[in-house]
Design a protein around this motif. Structure first.
Motif, PDB file in Angstrom:
ATOM      1  N   ARG A   1      11.141  -1.924   0.482  1.00  0.00           N
ATOM      2  CA  ARG A   1       9.948  -1.360   1.322  1.00  0.00           C
ATOM      3  C   ARG A   1      10.244  -1.448   2.758  1.00  0.00           C
ATOM      4  N   ALA A   2      10.993  -2.527   3.331  1.00  0.00           N
ATOM      5  CA  ALA A   2      10.921  -2.387   4.687  1.00  0.00           C
ATOM      6  C   ALA A   2      11.994  -1.082   5.330  1.00  0.00           C
ATOM      7  N   ASP A   3      12.546  -0.286   4.327  1.00  0.00           N
ATOM      8  CA  ASP A   3      13.296   0.917   4.762  1.00  0.00           C
ATOM      9  C   ASP A   3      12.548   2.293   4.552  1.00  0.00           C
ATOM     10  N   VAL A   4      11.752   2.388   4.199  1.00  0.00           N
ATOM     11  CA  VAL A   4      10.856   3.538   3.789  1.00  0.00           C
ATOM     12  C   VAL A   4      10.154   3.803   5.215  1.00  0.00           C
ATOM     13  N   LEU A   5       9.781   5.394   5.204  1.00  0.00           N
ATOM     14  CA  LEU A   5       9.055   6.071   6.269  1.00  0.00           C
ATOM     15  C   LEU A   5       7.653   5.384   6.390  1.00  0.00           C
ATOM     16  N   GLU A   6       6.985   4.873   7.500  1.00  0.00           N
ATOM     17  CA  GLU A   6       5.729   4.275   7.758  1.00  0.00           C
ATOM     18  C   GLU A   6       4.977   5.134   7.672  1.00  0.00           C
ATOM     19  N   GLU A   7       5.178   6.560   7.723  1.00  0.00           N
ATOM     20  CA  GLU A   7       3.944   7.659   7.953  1.00  0.00           C
ATOM     21  C   GLU A   7       3.603   7.800   6.384  1.00  0.00           C
TER      22      GLU A   7
ATOM     23  N   GLN B   1       8.402   5.837  -2.746  1.00  0.00           N
ATOM     24  CA  GLN B   1       8.780   5.050  -3.708  1.00  0.00           C
ATOM     25  C   GLN B   1       9.884   3.905  -3.005  1.00  0.00           C
ATOM     26  N   ASN B   2       9.596   2.953  -3.603  1.00  0.00           N
ATOM     27  CA  ASN B   2      10.230   1.653  -3.270  1.00  0.00           C
ATOM     28  C   ASN B   2      10.382   0.408  -4.423  1.00  0.00           C
ATOM     29  N   LYS B   3      11.455  -0.339  -4.084  1.00  0.00           N
ATOM     30  CA  LYS B   3      11.304  -1.305  -5.129  1.00  0.00           C
ATOM     31  C   LYS B   3      10.177  -2.149  -5.141  1.00  0.00           C
ATOM     32  N   GLY B   4       9.977  -2.549  -6.269  1.00  0.00           N
ATOM     33  CA  GLY B   4       8.566  -3.528  -6.447  1.00  0.00           C
ATOM     34  C   GLY B   4       7.410  -3.057  -6.346  1.00  0.00           C
ATOM     35  N   LYS B   5       7.113  -1.578  -6.428  1.00  0.00           N
ATOM     36  CA  LYS B   5       5.920  -0.902  -6.410  1.00  0.00           C
ATOM     37  C   LYS B   5       5.602  -0.718  -7.553  1.00  0.00           C
ATOM     38  N   SER B   6       4.181  -0.875  -7.664  1.00  0.00           N
ATOM     39  CA  SER B   6       3.441  -0.500  -8.835  1.00  0.00           C
ATOM     40  C   SER B   6       3.617   1.000  -9.371  1.00  0.00           C
TER      41      SER B   6
ATOM     42  N   ASP C   1       4.591  -3.740  -3.026  1.00  0.00           N
ATOM     43  CA  ASP C   1       5.859  -4.546  -3.124  1.00  0.00           C
ATOM     44  C   ASP C   1       5.721  -5.938  -3.811  1.00  0.00           C
ATOM     45  N   ILE C   2       5.995  -6.047  -5.018  1.00  0.00           N
ATOM     46  CA  ILE C   2       5.668  -7.366  -5.887  1.00  0.00           C
ATOM     47  C   ILE C   2       6.857  -8.164  -5.493  1.00  0.00           C
ATOM     48  N   THR C   3       8.020  -7.572  -4.943  1.00  0.00           N
ATOM     49  CA  THR C   3       9.173  -8.316  -4.924  1.00  0.00           C
ATOM     50  C   THR C   3       9.199  -9.131  -3.554  1.00  0.00           C
ATOM     51  N   ASN C   4       8.304  -9.013  -2.879  1.00  0.00           N
ATOM     52  CA  ASN C   4       8.368  -9.703  -1.487  1.00  0.00           C
ATOM     53  C   ASN C   4       7.230 -11.213  -1.754  1.00  0.00           C
ATOM     54  N   PRO C   5       7.963 -12.265  -1.606  1.00  0.00           N
ATOM     55  CA  PRO C   5       7.277 -13.614  -1.861  1.00  0.00           C
ATOM     56  C   PRO C   5       6.047 -13.745  -0.954  1.00  0.00           C
ATOM     57  N   ALA C   6       6.046 -12.960   0.102  1.00  0.00           N
ATOM     58  CA  ALA C   6       4.698 -13.175   0.987  1.00  0.00           C
ATOM     59  C   ALA C   6       3.477 -12.576   0.391  1.00  0.00           C
ATOM     60  N   ASN C   7       3.812 -11.435   0.016  1.00  0.00           N
ATOM     61  CA  ASN C   7       2.771 -10.575  -0.655  1.00  0.00           C
ATOM     62  C   ASN C   7       2.198 -11.327  -2.028  1.00  0.00           C
ATOM     63  N   THR C   8       3.110 -11.867  -2.579  1.00  0.00           N
ATOM     64  CA  THR C   8       2.551 -12.637  -3.920  1.00  0.00           C
ATOM     65  C   THR C   8       1.846 -13.932  -3.410  1.00  0.00           C
TER      66      THR C   8
ATOM     67  N   TYR D   1       2.180 -10.455 -17.067  1.00  0.00           N
ATOM     68  CA  TYR D   1       2.784  -8.788 -17.557  1.00  0.00           C
ATOM     69  C   TYR D   1       3.434  -8.001 -16.144  1.00  0.00           C
ATOM     70  N   GLU D   2       2.718  -8.108 -15.114  1.00  0.00           N
ATOM     71  CA  GLU D   2       3.063  -7.316 -13.933  1.00  0.00           C
ATOM     72  C   GLU D   2       4.287  -7.935 -13.726  1.00  0.00           C
ATOM     73  N   GLN D   3       4.266  -9.130 -13.382  1.00  0.00           N
ATOM     74  CA  GLN D   3       5.713  -9.718 -12.992  1.00  0.00           C
ATOM     75  C   GLN D   3       6.869  -9.503 -13.751  1.00  0.00           C
ATOM     76  N   ALA D   4       6.696  -9.601 -14.978  1.00  0.00           N
ATOM     77  CA  ALA D   4       7.616  -9.268 -16.080  1.00  0.00           C
ATOM     78  C   ALA D   4       8.251  -7.696 -16.051  1.00  0.00           C
ATOM     79  N   ARG D   5       7.165  -6.903 -15.930  1.00  0.00           N
ATOM     80  CA  ARG D   5       7.481  -5.353 -15.872  1.00  0.00           C
ATOM     81  C   ARG D   5       8.004  -4.923 -14.548  1.00  0.00           C
ATOM     82  N   LEU D   6       7.349  -5.534 -13.503  1.00  0.00           N
ATOM     83  CA  LEU D   6       7.983  -5.074 -12.061  1.00  0.00           C
ATOM     84  C   LEU D   6       8.883  -5.622 -11.477  1.00  0.00           C
TER      85      LEU D   6
END
Length: 603
Positions: free
Chosen positions: A9-15, A353-358, A86-93, A172-177
């Protein structure tokens, strides 16, 4: 985008991401809003607990309650949108969990409100609706709930247990993503990386049969590793719903889940049965044509979503989508178009598109602010369908919020997918109008079939047919495991596709791929919404401006009427079989036209 390794997520285009500062400029503003909501809730409880026994006091209380609900809506969105991206970011969770627990506490404090309102005579409640018409929808539901309300202490306990009762979906979402690692697969010595998102958004549609089928096999093999845990999670979900149904006095979990939708089981069953019986042969005919045109040895479940003509495609960038969206929606007038086009400069949409996105797409509506849309852009025309679909939700949300209180802005689930799928029909209509030859017209029609109807009328409908079988088991006091769910899913797929499609190994695990199962009886509402949308669209083609005006009125209704009455505003009578019959007939004609165009192209 599809085959590249997904970025962090940190590496994607902000716009190309959404801008959450429309909710709160800073984290400090967010923290301040939380403290203000907590204080307002404490004051509300002091002022109104055990005081709600006359129409004037109830009216005042509703105005303050409305303000607290608006704050809760913004706070909730500020917390859950980062996790969806981004579900992989612990701060978000962590933030999401904190706010879930906070809102559960607020709901617990406020649980006396509905309980006390329900305790009033219907005459007093009716007076409230007359004095404060903006709360009439809320009062309608309060009166309906009289028959199912539990003791206030039990309601309070259920509110406190909110995060626990909602745990199956988040597990379920944690398992899937987050947990499922799909690794790589190899075709002809070349390695391809795979993820849940890349399969659902890219490989499932891949024009190379070897790559598409290999991706499906690898995807299914990884799903299979998690089937028992996911089945147990789902069993917990339906068992919870059955228990709550019984506690509230419902004999059947179906009646409990349809109660809030304000529709009966006849409408629910008709939607599933009619499509399973009457649309199946039409779709078998179409899918056989796809097989022949693509010169496939057989049509397997892994091949279902391929294009009829994979060599003819329309690549669309995010920038180019603006014009398509504007042209397609122009039928609804400049005001509506201007409303929707704000989405681009104001960054309502998370395109990247990024890792951990729904996966998939959604539109969510923080009341009083602009909507937010999540999707994963791959530069395909199908992305424009997803976008214009979500913009349908956005348009309805804005028009409805402008015309209704937060306590009465959200229509019944039965109606919720009508504006979104209606917009998809407008997009197809534009593509057809711009078609200068047989191949382009066929392209437009097949895109309508595969993007609009296949997805909303068939994929989600087959989910609903499967789900109905599961709930029937639970109603009968039986349980299920992963093997049983696979058996049910396979039977539903076999019934619909008949001999036209080989339900190959892995297809039976499709029940593991969808979060809708954690949202009650939601899946069938896609076909219900699309039935209303098709009927309204056909009316607009025939009658023009008066029908357009009625459609815009329908979009602004919010929750003012129950579904049958609301649909009538758009000129659609859902109490009869006509809208469903007309929709299926429209599809039959479209399939015949596609086959006719294929013959023309060959000549």
């Amino acid at each position: 985008m599809g085959q590249e390794k997904l970025k962090n997520r940190a590496d994607v285009l902000e716009e190309l991401t959404w801008d959450l500062t429309a909710l709160y400029e800073t984290t400090e503003d967010f923290q301040k809003a939380i403290e203000e909501m907590k204080a307002a809730t404490d004051k509300f409880c002091r002022d109104y607990e055990e005081q709600l026994n006359d129409a004037k006091t109830i009216g005042s209380a509703l105005k303050e309650y409305e303000q607290i609900m608006q704050s809760a809506s913004l706070i909730n969105h500020y917390a859950f949108l980062p996790e969806a991206a981004d579900i992989t970011n612990p701060a978000n969770t962590e933030l999401s969990r904190f706010v879930n627990n906070l809102l559960a506490e607020i709901n617990t404090q406020l649980s006396f409100f509905d309980s006390e309102l329900i305790g009033n005579d219907s005459d007093i409640l009716q007076q409230v609706a007359q004095i404060e018409p903006s709360f009439a929808a809320y009062i309608r539901h309060i009166k309906e709930k009289k028959s199912i309300q539990l003791d206030p202490s039990v309601e309070k306990a259920l509110a406190q247990l909110g995060p626990v009762l909602n745990a199956p979906e988040s597990i379920y979402e944690q398992a899937r993503l987050a947990d499922m690692d799909f690794g790589n697969f190899t075709v002809d010595g070349k390695e391809y990386s795979l993820s849940f998102v890349s399969y659902e958004e890219y490989y499932m549609y891949h024009s190379d049969t070897a790559i598409r089928r290999a991706a499906f096999d690898k995807f299914s093999a990884v799903l299979a590793n998690y089937q028992n845990a996911v089945a147990e999670t789902y069993y917990t979900q339906v068992q919870k719903e059955k228990t709550l149904a019984t506690m509230r006095g419902f004999d059947s979990v179906f009646d409990y889940l349809l109660f809030d939708q304000e529709v009966d089981r006849d409408l629910y069953n008709r939607q599933i049965d009619t499509i399973m019986d009457d649309l199946a042969p039409i779709m078998q005919k179409y899918i056989t044509h796809v097989k022949e045109e693509n010169k496939l040895d057989k049509m397997t479940y892994a091949d279902l979503k391929i294009d009829l003509d994979s060599t003819y495609s329309l690549n669309v960038t995010v920038e180019e989508s603006k014009e398509l969206v504007a042209d397609a929606l122009s039928v609804l007038g400049q005001d509506y178009v201007d409303l929707i086009l704000k989405a681009y400069p104001e960054r309502w949409v998370d395109f990247v598109q990024n890792k951990g996105k729904s996966t998939g797409g959604f539109c969510t509506n923080p009341y009083g602010k602009h909507p937010y849309v999540l999707m994963s852009w791959t530069n395909q025309l199908s992305d424009v369908y997803t976008l214009i679909h979500e913009f349908g939700h956005a348009g309805q949300a804005i028009l409805s919020a402008n015309a209704n209180s937060i306590l009465g802005e959200e229509p019944s689930l039965y109606l919720i997918e009508a504006p979104s799928t209606f917009n998809e029909l407008l997009l197809t209509d534009l593509l057809k109008r711009n078609s200068t030859d047989a191949r382009k017209e066929r392209f437009a029609l097949t895109n309508m079939l595969t993007n609009t109807y296949f997805h909303n009328f068939i994929t989600h409908l087959l989910e609903a047919a499967y789900q109905r079988e599961v709930y029937q088991l639970v109603d009968a006091g039986k349980s299920f495991d992963a093997a049983k769910l696979s058996e049910i899913k396979k039977a539903v797929l076999t019934k619909f596709w008949g001999d036209a499609v080989e339900i190959n190994p892995g297809a039976e695990l499709t029940w593991m791929r969808q979060s809708h199962y954690y949202m009650g009886l939601y899946s069938y509402t896609y076909s219900a919404g699309l039935t209303i949308a098709t009927q309204a669209f056909l009316r607009i083609k025939k009658e023009g401006q008066p029908a357009i005006q009625e459609w815009l009125e329908f979009l602004a209704l919010g929750d003012q009427y129950e579904p049958a009455k609301a649909a009538l505003v758009a000129g659609v009578d859902i109490t009869t079989t006509k809208p469903l019959d007309d929709t299926i007939n429209y599809l039959a004609n479209s399939v015949d036209r596609i086959i006719e165009l294929s013959k023309e192209i060959k000549q």
